[in-house]
Design a protein around this motif. Structure first.
Motif, PDB file in Angstrom:
ATOM      1  N   VAL A 173       0.843  -1.204   0.000  1.00  0.00           N
ATOM      2  CA  VAL A 173       0.000   0.000   0.000  1.00  0.00           C
ATOM      3  C   VAL A 173       0.873   1.247   0.000  1.00  0.00           C
ATOM      4  N   LEU A 174       1.835   1.284   0.916  1.00  0.00           N
ATOM      5  CA  LEU A 174       2.711   2.460   0.990  1.00  0.00           C
ATOM      6  C   LEU A 174       3.621   2.544  -0.234  1.00  0.00           C
ATOM      7  N   GLY A 175       4.048   1.376  -0.730  1.00  0.00           N
ATOM      8  CA  GLY A 175       4.911   1.341  -1.909  1.00  0.00           C
ATOM      9  C   GLY A 175       4.205   1.858  -3.153  1.00  0.00           C
ATOM     10  N   ALA A 176       2.870   1.641  -3.240  1.00  0.00           N
ATOM     11  CA  ALA A 176       2.127   2.140  -4.404  1.00  0.00           C
ATOM     12  C   ALA A 176       2.202   3.658  -4.465  1.00  0.00           C
ATOM     13  N   LEU A 381       0.355  13.224  -2.604  1.00  0.00           N
ATOM     14  CA  LEU A 381       0.650  11.808  -2.382  1.00  0.00           C
ATOM     15  C   LEU A 381       1.564  11.624  -1.170  1.00  0.00           C
ATOM     16  N   ALA A 382       2.562  12.483  -1.034  1.00  0.00           N
ATOM     17  CA  ALA A 382       3.486  12.377   0.101  1.00  0.00           C
ATOM     18  C   ALA A 382       2.757  12.645   1.413  1.00  0.00           C
ATOM     19  N   ARG A 398      -6.700  -0.567   9.255  1.00  0.00           N
ATOM     20  CA  ARG A 398      -6.731  -1.832   8.516  1.00  0.00           C
ATOM     21  C   ARG A 398      -6.239  -1.606   7.083  1.00  0.00           C
ATOM     22  N   VAL A 399      -5.541  -2.618   6.560  1.00  0.00           N
ATOM     23  CA  VAL A 399      -4.966  -2.497   5.220  1.00  0.00           C
ATOM     24  C   VAL A 399      -6.053  -2.272   4.180  1.00  0.00           C
ATOM     25  N   LYS A 400      -7.179  -2.972   4.300  1.00  0.00           N
ATOM     26  CA  LYS A 400      -8.211  -2.834   3.265  1.00  0.00           C
ATOM     27  C   LYS A 400      -8.799  -1.419   3.258  1.00  0.00           C
ATOM     28  N   GLU A 407      -6.114   3.611  -3.665  1.00  0.00           N
ATOM     29  CA  GLU A 407      -6.589   3.357  -5.036  1.00  0.00           C
ATOM     30  C   GLU A 407      -7.228   4.609  -5.631  1.00  0.00           C
ATOM     31  N   GLY A 408      -7.872   5.394  -4.795  1.00  0.00           N
ATOM     32  CA  GLY A 408      -8.480   6.633  -5.288  1.00  0.00           C
ATOM     33  C   GLY A 408      -7.458   7.702  -5.590  1.00  0.00           C
ATOM     34  N   ALA A 409      -6.258   7.566  -4.995  1.00  0.00           N
ATOM     35  CA  ALA A 409      -5.239   8.617  -5.158  1.00  0.00           C
ATOM     36  C   ALA A 409      -4.290   8.349  -6.310  1.00  0.00           C
TER      37      ALA A 409
END
Length: 410
Positions: A173-176, A381-382, A398-400, A407-409
């Motif tokens: 998630v953070l890597g995306a 984003l940062a 939670r990850v989800k 995903e929206g960003a």
């Protein structure tokens, strides 16, 4: 703090000998060992930006690197600075430029058992305020800042230990977000390169004009205000990045101080910002949506005529012909080099001929619009990453739920 259990970081070490190891003592790598090619040596400059900077190396021979086997690092290894900039952590990327590296004398490496510890997760943990604080708790600030008994201290750091699948999901998630930021940086650099090439091509057959006839020069303040966590920007010389203003390198000042520090001039969108001491020749375009004041040793050029846009003036400043003029006119001092600002309006600068300027300005404006768009997007984003990071690595979010936001960003 959160729902994760904690374990000593050293308990996640890979089985290989020297999985956690310090860099070589200074006497084991000296200037005499440096070569022009070979195995790159990781130094503080490669870790300074949080992400691994895969350039600006010195090199040692492969034979010398073999002698320093415990200091060799590979993709996925985490690297900590134990002397100097304490709290600095980075990771050798999964697809690095080189097959191996050697850490410097001020660093500690950690190689994890990747069936139990996801390096990317722990990279983000140590980037969080919690992970950084745990490192700084072992720091000594007497003399050169350092971590006492570095290897033992880093092995003993308590780290969260969620299930491996959750570690990896959090890192993804953070890597995306970091991946999207890196893509935007690539677009920005491409646009700046294209703009420079366009200007260089159009400069052929250009005319030399007096700078003061085209633009007005303003000097900035000669001191530094008290910096604040928020407020208008106090623009730093280090924010000048060959045409781009990188606000991550600048600070803030208070609203109360802002009128005083912009008494001489308040930068406007399209102004060309530059430094006249220490770091000469660099410049950046002031974005229209940014509110800030010039930093110390900075000045700006503001176009006097609609036929000379800010982008045109910027690239005329950065063009090789004017850079040569800067070198020729530089005053070399005992401590710093500087530009004679009072004389600068009389310097000559080359611009494309009238008629060509409008066409070129339109091209440069379009490229710089993309530069600013990606910069604005990256700041958003940062901010999102920095908000999610402490929540995710401690199990408070939670990850989800984070995935939906990300995903929206991106």
């Amino acid at each position: 703090m959160g729902e994760f259990s904690f374990v000593p970081f050293g308990s996640l070490a890979a089985a290989a000998r020297g999985a956690f190891a310090m860099g070589p003592f200074g006497s084991k790598i000296t200037k005499e060992n440096y070569t022009t090619v070979g195995v790159p040596v990781v130094r503080g400059v490669n870790l300074a930006k949080g992400i691994f900077v895969d350039e600006e190396f010195v090199y040692i021979s492969h034979e010398k690197a073999d002698d320093l086997a415990s200091a060799n690092v590979q993709p996925g290894d985490l690297i900590f600075t134990h002397r100097g900039t304490i709290g600095q952590v980075s990771m050798i990327p999964r697809n690095p430029r080189f097959s191996r590296y050697v850490i410097g004398s001020s660093q500690v490496k950690s190689r994890l058992d990747e069936s139990r510890g996801c390096p990317e997760f722990y990279y983000y943990w140590f980037k969080s305020q919690y992970g950084k604080s745990s490192i700084l708790a072992h720091a000594s600030t007497v003399g050169v800042p350092g971590i006492s008994t570095p290897l033992t201290s880093i092995k003993g750091l308590n780290v969260p230990y969620p299930p491996f699948g959750e570690q990896r999901a959090i890192a993804e998630v953070l890597g995306a977000l970091d991946h999207k930021i890196a893509l935007n940086e690539g677009i920005r650099n491409t646009c700046l390169s294209l703009a420079a090439a366009c200007y260089e091509d159009a400069e052929k057959g250009s005319a030399s004009e007096v700078l003061g006839d085209l633009a007005k020069l303003f000097d900035g303040p000669h001191a530094t205000p008290q910096k604040t966590p928020t407020g208008p920007w106090f623009l730093s010389i280090s924010s000048l990045k060959k045409g781009y203003l990188d606000l991550a390198e600048s600070a803030h000042l208070s609203e109360g101080d802002f009128p005083r520090w912009t008494r001489r001039v308040q930068p406007q969108g399209g102004d060309v910002l530059f430094s006249y001491e220490t770091r000469l020749g660099d410049a950046a375009l002031m974005p229209p949506e940014v509110r800030g004041g010039l930093g110390r040793r900075m000045a700006l050029l503001r176009s006097k005529t609609p036929s000379v846009s800010g982008t045109l003036l910027l690239h005329a400043y950065l063009a090789p012909s004017f850079q040569e003029e800067i070198k020729r006119r530089t005053i070399h001092g005992a401590t710093v080099d500087r530009l004679p600002l009072k004389e600068m309006p009389g310097w000559r600068i080359r611009l494309p001929v009238v008629g060509e300027r409008e066409r070129l300005s339109a091209e440069l404006d379009a490229l710089h619009a993309t530069v600013m768009q990606t910069a604005n997007e990256n700041r958003t984003l940062a901010d999102l990453r920095d908000t999610l990071l402490p929540q995710l690595v401690t199990g408070k979010l939670r990850v989800k739920d984070a995935t939906r936001v990300v995903e929206g960003a991106v």
